[in-house]
Write a protein that holds these residues in place. Structure first.
Motif, PDB file in Angstrom:
ATOM      1  N   LEU A 151      44.459  63.513  41.657  1.00 49.80           N
ATOM      2  CA  LEU A 151      44.286  62.474  42.669  1.00 49.80           C
ATOM      3  C   LEU A 151      43.158  61.518  42.290  1.00 49.80           C
ATOM      4  CD1 LEU A 151      45.751  61.836  45.260  1.00 49.80           C
ATOM      5  CD2 LEU A 151      44.076  63.195  46.504  1.00 49.80           C
ATOM      6  N   THR A 152      42.121  62.055  41.625  1.00 54.03           N
ATOM      7  CA  THR A 152      41.041  61.165  41.201  1.00 54.03           C
ATOM      8  C   THR A 152      41.494  60.285  40.037  1.00 54.03           C
ATOM      9  OG1 THR A 152      40.099  62.719  39.644  1.00 54.03           O
ATOM     10  CG2 THR A 152      39.286  62.852  41.903  1.00 54.03           C
ATOM     11  N   LEU A 159      44.577  59.116  39.804  1.00 55.09           N
ATOM     12  CA  LEU A 159      45.748  58.328  40.221  1.00 55.09           C
ATOM     13  C   LEU A 159      45.495  56.815  40.311  1.00 55.09           C
ATOM     14  CD1 LEU A 159      48.742  58.373  41.189  1.00 55.09           C
ATOM     15  CD2 LEU A 159      47.896  58.716  43.507  1.00 55.09           C
ATOM     16  N   PRO A 160      44.328  56.378  40.864  1.00 51.38           N
ATOM     17  CA  PRO A 160      44.199  54.936  41.147  1.00 51.38           C
ATOM     18  C   PRO A 160      44.555  54.015  39.985  1.00 51.38           C
ATOM     19  CG  PRO A 160      42.427  56.123  42.206  1.00 51.38           C
ATOM     20  CD  PRO A 160      43.179  57.134  41.377  1.00 51.38           C
ATOM     21  N   HIS A 211      46.820  54.162  38.003  1.00 48.45           N
ATOM     22  CA  HIS A 211      48.267  54.032  37.818  1.00 48.45           C
ATOM     23  C   HIS A 211      48.938  53.283  38.972  1.00 48.45           C
ATOM     24  CE1 HIS A 211      48.227  56.724  34.366  1.00 48.45           C
ATOM     25  NE2 HIS A 211      47.295  57.395  35.025  1.00 48.45           N
ATOM     26  N   LEU A 212      48.172  53.043  40.038  1.00 46.19           N
ATOM     27  CA  LEU A 212      48.800  52.472  41.233  1.00 46.19           C
ATOM     28  C   LEU A 212      49.160  51.005  41.081  1.00 46.19           C
ATOM     29  CD1 LEU A 212      46.719  54.233  44.025  1.00 46.19           C
ATOM     30  CD2 LEU A 212      49.051  54.738  43.291  1.00 46.19           C
ATOM     31  N   SER A 213      48.584  50.346  40.064  1.00 49.09           N
ATOM     32  CA  SER A 213      48.929  48.944  39.881  1.00 49.09           C
ATOM     33  C   SER A 213      50.237  48.783  39.114  1.00 49.09           C
ATOM     34  CB  SER A 213      47.802  48.223  39.152  1.00 49.09           C
ATOM     35  OG  SER A 213      47.649  48.810  37.880  1.00 49.09           O
ATOM     36  N   SER A 214      50.786  49.891  38.616  1.00 48.79           N
ATOM     37  CA  SER A 214      52.084  49.816  37.928  1.00 48.79           C
ATOM     38  C   SER A 214      53.206  50.021  38.943  1.00 48.79           C
ATOM     39  CB  SER A 214      52.176  50.886  36.849  1.00 48.79           C
ATOM     40  OG  SER A 214      52.505  52.135  37.442  1.00 48.79           O
ATOM     41  N   THR A 215      54.448  49.792  38.490  1.00 50.99           N
ATOM     42  CA  THR A 215      55.588  50.044  39.374  1.00 50.99           C
ATOM     43  C   THR A 215      55.837  51.538  39.546  1.00 50.99           C
ATOM     44  OG1 THR A 215      57.161  50.080  37.538  1.00 50.99           O
ATOM     45  CG2 THR A 215      56.767  47.946  38.596  1.00 50.99           C
ATOM     46  N   GLY A 216      55.211  52.353  38.681  1.00 51.41           N
ATOM     47  CA  GLY A 216      55.375  53.797  38.792  1.00 51.41           C
ATOM     48  C   GLY A 216      56.563  54.332  38.011  1.00 51.41           C
ATOM     49  N   TYR A 217      57.434  53.443  37.551  1.00 49.84           N
ATOM     50  CA  TYR A 217      58.568  53.878  36.736  1.00 49.84           C
ATOM     51  C   TYR A 217      58.106  54.012  35.299  1.00 49.84           C
ATOM     52  CZ  TYR A 217      61.646  52.691  40.586  1.00 49.84           C
ATOM     53  OH  TYR A 217      62.282  52.645  41.807  1.00 49.84           O
ATOM     54  N   PRO A 234      57.574  61.932  38.571  1.00 51.43           N
ATOM     55  CA  PRO A 234      56.479  61.448  39.411  1.00 51.43           C
ATOM     56  C   PRO A 234      55.147  61.393  38.644  1.00 51.43           C
ATOM     57  CG  PRO A 234      57.753  63.123  40.580  1.00 51.43           C
ATOM     58  CD  PRO A 234      58.276  63.080  39.173  1.00 51.43           C
ATOM     59  N   ILE A 235      54.387  60.342  38.885  1.00 47.23           N
ATOM     60  CA  ILE A 235      53.119  60.147  38.173  1.00 47.23           C
ATOM     61  C   ILE A 235      52.120  61.255  38.509  1.00 47.23           C
ATOM     62  CG2 ILE A 235      51.153  58.581  37.886  1.00 47.23           C
ATOM     63  CD1 ILE A 235      53.681  57.391  36.775  1.00 47.23           C
ATOM     64  N   LEU A 236      51.960  61.558  39.797  1.00 46.65           N
ATOM     65  CA  LEU A 236      50.924  62.525  40.170  1.00 46.65           C
ATOM     66  C   LEU A 236      51.217  63.911  39.589  1.00 46.65           C
ATOM     67  CD1 LEU A 236      48.300  62.335  41.991  1.00 46.65           C
ATOM     68  CD2 LEU A 236      49.540  63.919  43.459  1.00 46.65           C
ATOM     69  N   LEU A 279      57.703  46.903  43.143  1.00 47.48           N
ATOM     70  CA  LEU A 279      56.326  46.531  43.440  1.00 47.48           C
ATOM     71  C   LEU A 279      55.370  47.621  42.961  1.00 47.48           C
ATOM     72  CD1 LEU A 279      56.476  45.188  47.108  1.00 47.48           C
ATOM     73  CD2 LEU A 279      55.852  43.880  45.076  1.00 47.48           C
ATOM     74  N   SER A 280      54.092  47.270  42.838  1.00 52.27           N
ATOM     75  CA  SER A 280      53.083  48.291  42.593  1.00 52.27           C
ATOM     76  C   SER A 280      52.741  48.970  43.923  1.00 52.27           C
ATOM     77  CB  SER A 280      51.849  47.649  41.964  1.00 52.27           C
ATOM     78  OG  SER A 280      51.351  46.643  42.816  1.00 52.27           O
ATOM     79  N   TRP A 339      56.764  53.525  46.723  1.00 53.39           N
ATOM     80  CA  TRP A 339      56.319  53.362  45.332  1.00 53.39           C
ATOM     81  C   TRP A 339      57.294  54.076  44.396  1.00 53.39           C
ATOM     82  CZ3 TRP A 339      52.343  56.523  42.230  1.00 53.39           C
ATOM     83  CH2 TRP A 339      51.952  55.815  41.079  1.00 53.39           C
ATOM     84  N   GLY A 340      57.577  53.444  43.256  1.00 55.90           N
ATOM     85  CA  GLY A 340      58.476  54.045  42.278  1.00 55.90           C
ATOM     86  C   GLY A 340      57.891  55.277  41.599  1.00 55.90           C
ATOM     87  N   GLY A 341      56.552  55.403  41.632  1.00 54.02           N
ATOM     88  CA  GLY A 341      55.900  56.555  41.010  1.00 54.02           C
ATOM     89  C   GLY A 341      56.040  57.842  41.796  1.00 54.02           C
ATOM     90  N   ARG A 391      58.878  60.046  42.945  1.00 47.83           N
ATOM     91  CA  ARG A 391      60.319  60.119  42.625  1.00 47.83           C
ATOM     92  C   ARG A 391      61.034  60.917  43.715  1.00 47.83           C
ATOM     93  NH1 ARG A 391      61.649  56.674  41.428  1.00 47.83           N
ATOM     94  NH2 ARG A 391      63.635  57.403  40.673  1.00 47.83           N
TER      95      ARG A 391
END
Lengths: 475, 475
Positions: free
Chosen positions: A130-131, A133-134, A136-142, A344-346, B116-117, B314-316, B318
């Motif tokens: 979680l620390t 994560l921030p 990566h939040l500016s990306s679309t997450g895909y 998922p990113i997280l 979107l981000s 968010w796309g991140g 899933r």
């Protein structure tokens, strides 16, 4: 529903030993029980059309009336639907015992899944994630290949196990099984042959069948692997790939030695057969770590390795990965658009934290499993002295040989009593392993003792002359 | 690689308008560019065998030498591999521009993905999820239907949109696309027909093809939906299912009215065709919320609804879900063993937090998108006054009609200049939509302006007589 149709021969092979000669349970009920078990444990796919009654009854050596009655019972219980012109199609009833326990029965105790609960490191890893994560939040997450930082950690672990690996050779997926599905979609088409060990991991077998491939079995001998059998099978059937579990094979818990790894890699290279190696259990060794990864013996870029965080860390993390030549990875990235759109990113960030800390908590996890293996062996020897098994070198379960080929009937009875079991035939093809059970030792000792104690009378009844009480349990 | 083989007719249809009459780019290079674009954007699947050269060259109306040179160029660039006796097979080069930018070119600006981000609510939701995690850590983490608490929140949202729903009618999956894959595996077999809108969401089309189904197109008229066309197509082709995007259709951004929803549900009921309704964009409306869900108009349990957290949140993350009749959900739960083994627990907990808070941040997200739609429209009108489009009612992108049918060539040129584009044919079948582009308005305004400014000279060159400079860009 799908257009799959099960042939009479295949289905009667799959049914195996459904019939108990001296039972007072009517034959039609026994037949219905056998078919229900196949549907419940997924060996008979949902949406599958049953064979015509005439052929099927003659192959089963039962009267047409018996078969009709069995199918009528299954229809009534919600396991079949009959459509005009389409015959009988398998389905699950609205409230299926595969999902919720039967009414009026104690909650289901699941001895069919082999998995541990989470240790304290899991919550800690998510906090660390979680620390991180921030940024990566500016990306679309895909992110269809997975985070570079995670791929680097995974590559580093392969390097330290003796297999030079670059982050480009890794794609992150949603569990090893998802990875197998992706590889199958890339490398196979419907009807292609896929070599498997027999027995093998039951869910991988479902995935191979789900991809409409034909599993071709190479039986495991009493110990080790049958290298000649594998070579002959590859030569005779020209499979698209072979799916192997050299590192604490599921369900037997055995580990492939270096010489065998080398020989199998050589066979694959000579026949240009892709080897898909599932390393899900690789961290769970008891006595000594396994040899270097299978791919380290591969000179011809034939090995595709599947890794997973589910058993080393926790099943609630749905993270796996594929290690393969770069070209294959690039193709898999693109293929992914037909499957899902990434991981998922997280979850990926948490896996980085776990892999970085793994050597701090894995030894303890191995100790815990070693203890549970040993205590469960003591309990098994006491309660079921006539069951045979051999010591697994790693992994999460016993592969037990029963004195009678009754695993399907036994697990049908157990299911009715609220205990879900891994009957042997789930782990093999063509109804094999009716004499076997997979029994995980992941439960805490009191729960394990309780479960086995509840199974004891069910098993004893099966061993004795069938009685009126047995019939009641079956119905 | 897979056994798929592309026929000469299909491939030449797919290629569409690859050839520019007056260009100074040699024909073989134009052909190679066209084929490369098909491989890069996934319309020509990887591992696919190309048709025989004799048939293919005659259908394309080029000389055998031209075709051979085009294939040789693609081989050299790493997009084809030729094996003795197997012809040419598509693949991606080791360092593919689909993954990393071409060397020496500015980083790729991606105008092919509409997303979107993350907003600040995402980190907050994960923090909330982390406090809820401990009670789940004692489980194995495998949960094939998804957490009851999440399914309840989702069911409640359907109820408040006018569709009574119970938590048992929901299964949580790894994104809506993963849900579509699961539904296809349950309901279809290879070669089955699946009705789609034409255009439709490109990735769904890949998923349908990946499941070896045949998409059957019903063209969208200038506005609304062609209900008679859909009815006739269903009657003529007996599809297994129809995949529809009534709620801010991707790529057109239109929304289906109530009367049309009712009529389509009635058609589906009369023909017993399953309707798979993808509601991924449902929260992203600009002027007024959409009508009640398609399934609310369905009296015959024919509608399967796909939901997603990817665009609303968010796309991140899933996370997606399927709403369907209980019997279908039970079958999907079991089918999942051939696919993946569930959805990460923490992602599910974060989605609960997001759904609970959605009405606090979704209005702001809609405002942001409405602004970006309006400013991007102003920029587009200034830079490309001859492009036509109509105002989307929701969603994330413009569907643009170009004055010339050059979308594939245009996006090939743009790709070489570091901008990835969504050429129209990706969203349709048989090479249609050569005159269209999908352009997301999700970028921040300065980035959007910069991207369109970079596209301007590329487009102008295409509109003018081809010059030496164009050739250099293509090569």
């Amino acid at each position: 529903m799908s257009q799959r149709r099960m042939g009479a021969t295949s289905l009667s092979q799959l049914l195996g030993q459904w019939h108990q000669e001296n039972s007072r349970t009517p034959v039609y009920q026994q037949l219905a029980n056998g078919l229900r078990q196949l549907i419940l444990d997924g060996r008979l796919p949902l949406g599958c059309r049953l064979p015509g009654e005439r052929d099927f009854s003659s192959l089963l050596d039962v009267s047409r009336t018996t078969l009709t009655s069995a199918l009528a019972l299954l229809r009534e219980q919600g396991y079949l639907i009959s459509r005009q012109g389409s015959g009988s199609i398998t389905l699950l009833p609205e409230s299926s015992p595969a999902i919720s326990p039967l009414p009026g029965i104690a909650p289901v105790l699941d001895l069919s899944a082999a998995s541990l609960s989470a240790g304290p490191e899991i919550h800690h890893a998510y906090s660390t994630a979680l620390t991180a994560l921030p940024e990566h939040l500016s990306s679309t997450g895909y992110n269809s290949q997975g985070l570079l930082s995670l791929r680097q950690v995974i590559a580093q672990r392969y390097c330290s196990r003796g297999l030079p690996t670059d982050a480009d050779q890794i794609i992150i997926v949603n569990g090893a099984l998802n990875g197998l599905g992706l590889v199958l979609r890339l490398l196979t088409g419907p009807g292609d042959r896929v070599v498997i060990e027999n027995p093998t991991y039951s869910v991988a077998l479902s995935t191979i069948r789900g991809a409409l491939c034909r599993p071709v079995a190479v039986s495991l001998p009493a110990s080790g692997w049958d290298v000649e059998g594998l070579a002959a099978t590859i030569a005779q059937t020209s499979p698209r790939l072979a799916y192997l579990l050299p590192d604490f094979h599921n369900p037997t818990g055995r580990c492939m030695d270096e010489v065998t790894r080398q020989r199998i890699c050589d066979i694959a290279a000579a026949s240009r057969t892709a080897l898909v190696v599932d390393e899900t259990m690789v961290d769970l060794w008891f006595d000594k770590p396994p040899p270097p990864p299978m791919a380290a013996f591969d000179k011809a870029d034939n090995v595709i390795t599947l890794g997973s965080a589910s058993k080393s860390f926790w099943g609630g993390l749905r993270i796996g990965w594929i290690r393969a030549p770069r070209k294959t990875i690039n193709a898999l990235i693109q293929m992914r658009n037909t499957f899902d759109l990434g991981t998922p990113i997280l979850e990926q960030l948490a896996t980085i934290a776990l892999l970085n800390e793994a050597e701090n908590f894995l030894p303890q996890r191995r100790n815990l499993l070693r203890q549970r293996r040993d205590t469960s062996f003591a309990i098994l020897s006491e309660i079921f002295p006539d069951w045979k098994t051999s010591q697994p070198e790693g992994g999460l379960s016993w592969w037990i040989e029963l004195p009678k080929a009754q695993a399907t009937v036994f697990s049908a009875h157990a299911e009715s009593a609220g205990i879900r079991m891994g009957a042997g035939p789930r782990f093999g093809v063509d109804g094999a392993f009716e004499r076997y059970l997979r029994l995980p030792f992941t439960l805490e000792t009191p729960a394990m003792y309780q479960a086995l104690k509840r199974l004891q009378p069910i098993w004893q009844q099966l061993m004795e002359e069938p009685s009126e009480r047995t019939r009641n349990i079956i119905v």
